[in-house]
Motif scaffolding. Structure first.
Motif, short mmCIF file in Angstrom:
data_model
loop_
_atom_site.label_atom_id
_atom_site.label_comp_id
_atom_site.label_asym_id
_atom_site.label_seq_id
_atom_site.Cartn_x
_atom_site.Cartn_y
_atom_site.Cartn_z
N MET A 229 49.16 41.27 30.97
CA MET A 229 48.26 41.44 31.80
C MET A 229 47.91 42.71 30.66
N GLU A 230 48.01 43.16 29.93
CA GLU A 230 48.09 43.13 28.47
C GLU A 230 47.32 42.88 27.79
N GLY A 231 47.72 41.77 27.11
CA GLY A 231 47.02 41.15 26.84
C GLY A 231 46.02 40.14 27.13
N ALA A 232 45.43 40.24 28.62
CA ALA A 232 44.83 39.34 29.17
C ALA A 232 43.58 41.31 28.76
N ILE A 233 43.67 42.33 29.15
CA ILE A 233 42.99 42.95 28.66
C ILE A 233 42.73 43.69 27.53
N THR A 234 43.41 43.16 26.11
CA THR A 234 43.11 43.60 24.78
C THR A 234 42.27 41.69 24.96
N SER A 235 42.15 40.93 25.17
CA SER A 235 41.20 39.62 24.85
C SER A 235 39.93 40.47 26.40
N LEU A 236 39.89 40.30 27.51
CA LEU A 236 38.48 39.97 28.32
C LEU A 236 37.96 41.79 27.54
N GLY A 237 38.71 42.50 27.78
CA GLY A 237 37.86 44.00 28.33
C GLY A 237 38.37 44.23 29.30
N LEU A 238 39.13 45.98 29.61
CA LEU A 238 38.82 46.75 30.65
C LEU A 238 37.51 45.99 31.83
N ASP A 239 36.45 46.33 31.12
CA ASP A 239 35.17 46.09 31.95
C ASP A 239 34.86 44.84 31.99
N GLU A 240 35.27 44.16 31.78
CA GLU A 240 34.65 42.41 31.99
C GLU A 240 35.92 42.09 33.56
N ILE A 241 37.19 42.99 34.02
CA ILE A 241 37.99 42.54 34.72
C ILE A 241 37.87 43.51 36.42
N VAL A 242 36.86 42.31 37.14
CA VAL A 242 36.96 43.15 38.63
C VAL A 242 37.80 42.61 39.02
N GLY A 243 39.09 41.85 39.35
CA GLY A 243 40.19 41.59 39.87
C GLY A 243 41.09 41.36 39.52
N VAL A 244 41.96 40.88 40.74
CA VAL A 244 43.74 40.39 39.38
C VAL A 244 44.29 39.43 40.68
N TYR A 245 44.40 38.55 40.41
CA TYR A 245 45.24 37.61 41.31
C TYR A 245 47.02 37.59 40.43
N SER A 246 47.64 38.45 41.51
CA SER A 246 48.85 38.46 41.54
C SER A 246 49.14 37.82 42.63
N ALA A 247 50.77 36.75 42.10
CA ALA A 247 51.32 36.13 42.86
C ALA A 247 52.18 36.97 43.89
N ASN A 248 52.61 37.69 43.64
CA ASN A 248 54.12 38.35 44.52
C ASN A 248 53.90 39.88 44.29
N ASP A 249 54.40 40.78 45.12
CA ASP A 249 54.34 42.64 44.59
C ASP A 249 54.66 42.21 43.70
#
Length: 381
Positions: A229-249
């Motif tokens: 998730m840290e990598g995705a934030i760096t790559s996409l930017g926080l403003d671009e992420i509208v939701g996260v599919y996590s497979a488990n809790d």
């Protein structure tokens, strides 16, 4: 290996509880069971004499196995077969350790093996070895390769669909579906269920939302999910992420930690999915950190597994009651008699009607001091 002898007590009817599951074992004249077209010869056992059942579970990362699966299975087996001997081991996500545990149980003379595989492909050797000794195998929660005799789990493709449908509903409610992209953080590539969850989610997401980044997560590791998730934030930017599919809790906890560390407040967190209805997942939902989880009623799954073990050991026919008995193809294209249970999406709105009403958790367990000021707990207490 932890081996425990169950103490005899009065026999009870084979009516099992949980979600209204009614199971009955009907006596058959033979001591063999036809499953995938071949016959596994089983030395006929009797409930009066008892027999030896081994349960192997895969890991400790997910709270469910020790807290629910094992005790529910053990209780159901004792109800069905008071004189049965029960052995148990958890491999803690170690393939080699699970093979060692299985071999120890076979050497110790188990009559039936119930296997929640760490790795479905690697488990083929264990299944083959068991059946070469006339020991039938029930695949539990994960469909092990090698030609198992029976299988009980949830409709895993449907799990992914339920997660994706609920996430899209949250995006529609917030009006953000077309404003950015989602991040997909899937489960362990060695777990066949993870592939089904992923496939089901993709069926729903296709054409509905952009997937900005996607990861598979070895061993369902929350720490690895946090790093992803840290990598995705760096790559996409926080403003671009509208939701996260996590497979488990468990992974959702790592994902949310990464978002919070990046400066996102609770009120501004994007909706995050989960699965397993872990207590901390439910608490994150009522505190506004996690949007949903998937509740899989483990008690009927464990009870069905115990009934399957008894059926295979005694040569008696299994009647799965209200749960449909169906055929599922394994990796080799062989059909396995199976029961697939239905998953349920849980959001704050239906916690009381699902995990609380089923006795999975009490209000007191959910509403500890850290959560007593949430709207859910204020209303419930």
């Amino acid at each position: 290996m932890n081996t425990q002898r169950l103490h005899p007590r009065r026999a009870v009817a084979l009516g099992l509880t949980a979600a209204g599951a009614a199971l009955a074992l009907l006596t058959s004249a033979c001591g063999s069971l036809t499953t995938d077209g071949s016959e596994t010869e089983v030395e006929e056992q009797t409930l009066e004499e008892g027999f030896h059942v081994g349960l192997l579970l895969p890991e400790l990362q997910t709270a469910r196995y020790e807290a629910f699966d094992r005790p529910f299975f053990e209780e159901a087996l004792e109800e069905l077969c008071p004189n049965c001997e029960f052995s148990y081991a958890n491999a803690d996500q170690d393939v080699d350790e699970q093979q060692t545990q299985a071999q120890a149980m076979l050497t110790d003379g188990v009559d039936v093996l119930v296997l929640g595989a760490v790795d479905s492909e690697a488990a083929a050797g264990t299944v083959t070895e068991a059946q070469s000794q006339g020991v039938p195998v029930v695949a539990y929660d994960r469909l092990a390769q090698g030609g198992v005799d029976m299988y009980v789990s949830f409709d895993n493709v449907r799990v992914g669909q339920v997660q994706a449908e609920t996430l899209l509903g949250a995006l529609d409610q917030e009006g953000t579906a077309g404003d950015g992209s989602i991040v997909m953080i899937n489960g362990s590539p060695s777990d066949p269920n993870a592939g089904d969850f992923k496939a089901g989610a993709h069926e729903i997401f296709e054409g509905q939302v952009e997937i900005g980044q996607e990861f598979d997560t070895p061993d369902w590791s929350p720490d690895e999910a946090n790093s992803q998730m840290e990598g995705a934030i760096t790559s996409l930017g926080l403003d671009e992420i509208v939701g996260v599919y996590s497979a488990n809790d468990g992974m959702a906890a790592g994902i949310i930690s990464a978002l919070r560390s990046a400066g996102v407040s609770v009120d501004d967190l994007p909706p995050v999915t989960g699965q397993d209805a872990e207590l901390h997942g439910i608490q994150r939902i009522i505190s506004g950190e996690q949007y949903m989880t998937v509740y899989k009623a483990i008690q009927p799954e464990a009870e069905l597994a115990a009934a399957m073990a008894v059926s295979l050991a005694t040569g008696e026919e299994l009647d799965s009651g209200e749960h449909a008995l169906t055929d599922v193809e394994d990796a080799n294209g062989e059909t396995v008699p199976s029961v697939l249970l239905e998953p349920v999406a849980v959001t704050e709105e239906n916690i009381g009607d699902t995990v609380v009403s089923d006795g999975y958790y009490s209000i007191e367990e959910i509403c500890t001091s850290d959560y007593e000021d949430t709207d859910f707990c204020k209303e419930a207490l």
